[in-house]
Design a protein around this motif. Structure first.
Motif, short mmCIF file in Angstrom:
data_model
loop_
_atom_site.label_atom_id
_atom_site.label_comp_id
_atom_site.label_asym_id
_atom_site.label_seq_id
_atom_site.Cartn_x
_atom_site.Cartn_y
_atom_site.Cartn_z
N MET A 267 0.90 -1.13 -0.01
CA MET A 267 0.02 0.03 -0.08
C MET A 267 0.99 1.22 -0.05
SD MET A 267 -2.84 1.66 1.07
CE MET A 267 -2.56 3.56 1.22
N SER A 268 1.51 1.49 -1.16
CA SER A 268 2.19 2.87 -1.31
C SER A 268 1.45 3.73 -2.01
CB SER A 268 3.81 2.48 -1.72
OG SER A 268 4.42 3.70 -1.60
N GLY A 269 1.85 3.89 -3.22
CA GLY A 269 1.06 4.99 -4.05
C GLY A 269 1.38 6.34 -3.62
N LEU A 270 2.51 6.55 -2.77
CA LEU A 270 2.52 7.74 -2.05
C LEU A 270 2.85 8.82 -3.23
CD1 LEU A 270 3.29 9.81 0.12
CD2 LEU A 270 5.70 9.13 0.11
N MET A 271 3.57 8.67 -4.21
CA MET A 271 3.92 9.69 -5.23
C MET A 271 2.70 10.01 -5.98
SD MET A 271 6.73 10.18 -4.30
CE MET A 271 6.95 11.74 -5.66
N GLU A 272 1.98 8.96 -6.20
CA GLU A 272 0.58 9.22 -7.09
C GLU A 272 -0.49 10.08 -6.38
OE1 GLU A 272 1.96 6.20 -6.67
OE2 GLU A 272 2.88 6.37 -8.69
N ARG A 273 -0.54 9.58 -4.89
CA ARG A 273 -1.46 10.61 -4.12
C ARG A 273 -0.79 12.09 -4.14
NH1 ARG A 273 -2.13 7.31 1.49
NH2 ARG A 273 -3.64 8.82 1.83
N LEU A 274 0.49 12.12 -3.84
CA LEU A 274 0.77 13.60 -4.18
C LEU A 274 0.88 14.16 -5.14
CD1 LEU A 274 4.39 12.91 -1.91
CD2 LEU A 274 2.32 13.92 -1.12
N LYS A 275 1.13 13.55 -6.16
CA LYS A 275 0.80 14.19 -7.58
C LYS A 275 -0.65 14.72 -7.98
CE LYS A 275 4.80 12.18 -9.98
NZ LYS A 275 5.26 11.10 -10.01
N SER A 276 -1.61 13.85 -7.50
CA SER A 276 -2.98 14.13 -7.50
C SER A 276 -3.42 15.46 -6.76
CB SER A 276 -3.76 12.91 -7.01
OG SER A 276 -4.02 12.81 -5.79
N GLY A 277 -2.45 15.95 -6.03
CA GLY A 277 -2.80 16.98 -5.07
C GLY A 277 -3.08 16.85 -3.47
N GLU A 278 -3.20 15.40 -3.24
CA GLU A 278 -3.27 15.14 -2.13
C GLU A 278 -2.10 15.83 -0.99
OE1 GLU A 278 -4.35 10.96 -1.21
OE2 GLU A 278 -4.37 11.36 0.96
N VAL A 279 -2.65 16.10 0.07
CA VAL A 279 -1.54 16.77 1.17
C VAL A 279 -1.76 15.67 2.33
CG1 VAL A 279 -0.77 18.59 2.66
CG2 VAL A 279 -1.61 19.13 0.31
N LEU A 280 -0.64 15.29 2.78
CA LEU A 280 -0.44 13.99 3.80
C LEU A 280 0.20 14.91 5.09
CD1 LEU A 280 -0.12 12.55 1.05
CD2 LEU A 280 -0.39 10.79 2.80
N THR A 281 -0.71 14.32 6.11
CA THR A 281 0.10 14.66 7.50
C THR A 281 0.96 13.77 7.88
OG1 THR A 281 -2.10 15.89 7.80
CG2 THR A 281 -0.45 15.45 9.69
N ALA A 282 2.05 14.19 8.35
CA ALA A 282 3.19 13.32 9.01
C ALA A 282 2.94 13.47 10.49
CB ALA A 282 4.74 13.41 8.30
N ASP A 283 3.89 12.23 11.18
CA ASP A 283 3.95 12.54 12.79
C ASP A 283 4.78 13.68 13.08
OD1 ASP A 283 6.56 11.47 12.20
OD2 ASP A 283 6.22 9.47 13.17
N GLY A 284 5.11 13.81 14.57
CA GLY A 284 5.63 14.72 15.15
C GLY A 284 6.88 14.17 15.78
N ALA A 285 7.43 14.87 16.97
CA ALA A 285 8.70 14.52 17.73
C ALA A 285 8.69 13.21 18.26
CB ALA A 285 8.85 15.38 18.80
#
Lengths: 212, 297
Positions: free
Chosen positions: B1-19
């Motif tokens: 379940m990657s597809g990260l680059m496709e998601r970003l290219k489609s304009g999706e903005v993802l939230t990553a974790d913190g400290a």
């Protein structure tokens, strides 16, 4: 005098080979050892320190300049010993126990050496005992403590307490530096000063040994 | 379940974790100990932290492998455990989060400086990153995040090592900048333009910055990256710079303060927003909410 200016200029450029060559020339020409040191190497490092502080140059430039400075210093050292030229003071530095970050500490060491001090660098992860034992046997004027991590800061207080216990507090001054620290913290733990950077450390140590 | 680059290219903005570090310390990581040692001794703590961030809304959760290169681990005599340390970190996150959360392998500096400034040959740096990343990729992650880099030489070696280990894994590479009177530079003198170009050339899919700054400076850094790069940008901001208050370390930027700057980050092409030092699950929730609001509003 032009030769000394060249030493200073080449040091600034970080040219180790040229600095060694020019320093050898200066020695052959029987220039005064102290003057080669002060007006050549120390003068060059002073310019490097100022430019680094102003962000006109960056860490790699400082590290290369320091290497060039050591090349010159290595040639002068035997003469300084032979002629009995004292260094202007002795400083023991290290990163406190538990802390492995040493860029800041190394920079302070470079700046102090570049200002003419003898520097004994104990490295990283140094225990309070090692700081104090070394300061006593080496009769150091100043101990410089570095920490980047807030978790390792309490070790600094232990060093000050041990200095009191062993009777050198007040005689051997203690300076501290590192990103999370402040003058207030230095005051709280009984250190003599907080130094924001290498340049400030040089100013502070000069003040303690009575050089302006 | 990657597809990260496709998601970003489609304009999706993802939230990553913190400290990570501050949460480990809260849970008892002793003074000066190696944070990655906990992968061996306390995987349940790593699982707990990963779960906290996923529950807070992080769609990307990082592994506790920042200092997991054998060169860095050798400071603690742990380089012989490189594989085990990195593999257990990946497993802990996988175990804790649901399948729709992306697992990102954190990969930080070796702590050593390349010649001529330092004493390490480039080959040694490459070999160290390759060993770490091979172990991580064998276990399986969705992306690699090379972060907190200050030397462009080491950063590009890390990206190249990642690319040599996998031709397809999405690679993010971020550096830490200081604001000077001449603009933003790393402590080694690297500009944002140089970073954007060299990291992409080395094989990074995502470029950006983490650590060293609060959110306002990060907005300016993102704008500068946007000028020099067409790639998705990753920003992981500190909650301000650490201050000492009554001998306690304090980061002053609140979740609301950071979230209020999210629209400006999005205008600069930022595709992934997360937190660095001083941020907490509450910050991550606020960032995720702000991203959603911006998109629907």
């Amino acid at each position: 005098m032009e030769l000394l200016q060249q030493i200073s200029d080449q040091l600034e450029k970080g040219d180790t080979v040229k600095v060694a060559e020019l320093t050898s020339q200066a020695i052959e020409q029987k220039l005064d050892t102290r003057i080669i040191l002060d007006n050549g190497l120390i003068a060059g490092m002073a310019v490097v320190g100022k430019k680094f502080k102003a962000h006109d140059i960056f860490l790699p430039d400082v590290l290369l300049a320091a290497r060039a400075m050591y090349a010159g210093l290595d040639l002068l050292k035997p003469l300084m010993i032979e002629e009995g030229i004292p260094t202007i003071g002795k400083v023991v530095i290290g990163t406190v126990q538990g802390d492995l970050h040493d860029i800041g500490k190394n920079l302070v060491g470079i700046m102090l050496k570049g200002a003419g001090f003898e520097v004994i660098d104990l490295g990283n992860d140094v225990t309070p005992e090692k700081f104090i034992d070394t300061a006593i046997t080496e009769q150091a004027d100043v101990i410089g403590l570095s920490a980047l991590l807030t978790t390792t800061m309490p070790t600094m207080k232990k060093v000050v307490e041990l200095a009191k216990e062993r009777g050198i507090h007040g005689k051997t001054r203690i300076i501290i530096g590192g990103a999370p620290l402040s003058s207030e913290y230095a005051g709280d733990i009984g250190a003599d000063a907080y130094c924001f950077d290498g340049i400030k450390a040089v100013e502070c140590v000069k003040g303690f040994v009575g050089i302006n | 379940m990657s597809g990260l680059m496709e998601r970003l290219k489609s304009g999706e903005v993802l939230t990553a974790d913190g400290a990570m570090g501050s949460l480990l310390i809260e849970r008892g990581l002793p003074t000066g100990d190696c944070p990655e040692r906990w992968n061996l001794d306390h995987p349940e703590v790593l699982e707990e932290i990963a779960r906290l961030y996923a529950e807070a809304g992080a769609q990307i959760v990082q592994t506790n492998t920042f200092g997991g290169s054998p060169l860095k681990l050798s400071h603690y005599g742990l380089d012989i455990c490189t594989e085990q340390i990195n593999v257990t970190a990946v497993r802990a996150v996988r175990k804790a989060v649901s399948a729709d959360v992306l697992v990102s392998a954190s990969c930080g500096p070796t702590g050593r400086m390349l010649k001529p400034y330092g004493d390490v040959e480039p080959e040694e740096i490459s070999a160290a990153f390759e060993r770490q990343l091979k172990a991580i990729l064998a276990e399986g992650v969705d992306m690699i995040c090379i972060e907190t880099m200050m030397d462009l030489g080491e950063a590009t070696l890390a990206v190249q090592a990642a690319r040599s280990v996998s031709t397809t894994i999405p690679i993010a590479a971020t550096m830490t900048f200081d604001l000077t009177k001449h603009g933003f530079f790393t402590v080694m003198g690297v500009t944002i333009e140089q970073a954007a170009i060299a990291l992409a050339e080395a094989g990074a899919d995502i470029v950006g910055s983490n650590c060293g700054n609060g959110i306002d400076n990060m907005v300016a850094i993102a704008e500068e990256f946007h000028k020099h790069s067409n790639q998705p940008i990753l920003i992981q901001s500190n909650a301000g710079l650490p201050e000492m208050v009554d001998n306690q370390i304090v980061y002053r930027e609140t979740p609301e303060f950071m979230a209020a700057r999210v629209p400006r980050l999005l205008e600069s092409g930022v595709g992934i927003i997360g937190g660095c030092c001083g941020t907490t699950p509450a910050h991550i929730t606020a960032l995720r909410t702000a991203i959603k609001q911006h998109r629907t509003g």
